[in-house]
Write a protein that holds these residues in place. Structure first.
Motif, PDB file in Angstrom:
ATOM      1  N   UNK A  43     123.160  24.972 -67.104  1.00  0.00           N
ATOM      2  CA  UNK A  43     122.902  23.682 -67.738  1.00  0.00           C
ATOM      3  C   UNK A  43     122.024  22.788 -66.882  1.00  0.00           C
ATOM      4  N   UNK A  44     122.270  22.770 -65.577  1.00  0.00           N
ATOM      5  CA  UNK A  44     121.445  21.975 -64.677  1.00  0.00           C
ATOM      6  C   UNK A  44     120.021  22.492 -64.603  1.00  0.00           C
ATOM      7  N   UNK A  45     119.883  23.810 -64.561  1.00  0.00           N
ATOM      8  CA  UNK A  45     118.549  24.397 -64.511  1.00  0.00           C
ATOM      9  C   UNK A  45     117.777  24.124 -65.794  1.00  0.00           C
ATOM     10  N   UNK A  53     115.377  16.178 -66.155  1.00  0.00           N
ATOM     11  CA  UNK A  53     116.465  15.324 -65.684  1.00  0.00           C
ATOM     12  C   UNK A  53     116.667  15.558 -64.192  1.00  0.00           C
ATOM     13  N   UNK A  54     116.788  14.488 -63.431  1.00  0.00           N
ATOM     14  CA  UNK A  54     117.069  14.574 -62.006  1.00  0.00           C
ATOM     15  C   UNK A  54     118.577  14.700 -61.820  1.00  0.00           C
ATOM     16  N   UNK A  55     119.006  15.779 -61.213  1.00  0.00           N
ATOM     17  CA  UNK A  55     120.441  16.046 -61.076  1.00  0.00           C
ATOM     18  C   UNK A  55     120.923  15.831 -59.645  1.00  0.00           C
ATOM     19  N   UNK A  56     120.474  14.798 -59.000  1.00  0.00           N
ATOM     20  CA  UNK A  56     120.842  14.541 -57.620  1.00  0.00           C
ATOM     21  C   UNK A  56     122.133  13.738 -57.478  1.00  0.00           C
ATOM     22  N   UNK A  57     122.565  13.066 -58.526  1.00  0.00           N
ATOM     23  CA  UNK A  57     123.742  12.207 -58.437  1.00  0.00           C
ATOM     24  C   UNK A  57     124.949  12.873 -59.087  1.00  0.00           C
ATOM     25  N   UNK A  58     126.057  12.934 -58.355  1.00  0.00           N
ATOM     26  CA  UNK A  58     127.285  13.542 -58.861  1.00  0.00           C
ATOM     27  C   UNK A  58     127.882  12.719 -59.994  1.00  0.00           C
ATOM     28  N   UNK A  65     126.919  15.649 -68.577  1.00  0.00           N
ATOM     29  CA  UNK A  65     126.678  16.204 -69.919  1.00  0.00           C
ATOM     30  C   UNK A  65     126.043  17.583 -69.833  1.00  0.00           C
ATOM     31  N   UNK A  66     125.088  17.750 -68.954  1.00  0.00           N
ATOM     32  CA  UNK A  66     124.472  19.066 -68.784  1.00  0.00           C
ATOM     33  C   UNK A  66     125.442  20.056 -68.151  1.00  0.00           C
ATOM     34  N   UNK A  67     126.263  19.580 -67.231  1.00  0.00           N
ATOM     35  CA  UNK A  67     127.231  20.464 -66.579  1.00  0.00           C
ATOM     36  C   UNK A  67     128.337  20.897 -67.535  1.00  0.00           C
TER      37      UNK A  67
END
Length: 88
Positions: A43-45, A53-58, A65-67
């Motif tokens: 999902x992140x990829x 989408x920048x996925x740097x923030x937990x 949502x992507x996870x």
């Protein structure tokens, strides 16, 4: 986001995905959590690739949502594959 936070995110997302999908899924909680981690990575990829989408923030809503969306897809595909094998 570091490896351990991504692992934790995947475990939680896998548990949430198992709760969202109705009915009994093949495999236990351990299999679901492993598939959750794989799905969160997927999902992140895909989120980064398609939606940029920048996925740097937990604690980001888009990250969660992507996870959760990734494990939903992975668990549905796993259920279709294993469900067919069990019925043969």
């Amino acid at each position: 986001m570091g490896f351990f936070s991504f692992l934790l995110l995947g475990l939680i997302a896998g548990a949430i995905a198992k709760l969202i999908i109705p009915g009994k899924q093949p495999g236990g909680w351990f299999v679901t959590l492993i598939l959750g981690v794989i799905g969160a990575m997927l999902g992140g990829w895909l989120g980064g690739l398609i939606f940029h989408v920048d996925l740097q923030s937990f604690f980001s809503l888009s990250t969660w949502l992507l996870a959760i969306g990734g494990p939903l897809i992975v668990l549905l595909i796993y259920g279709l594959i294993v469900g067919r094998r069990a019925s043969e």
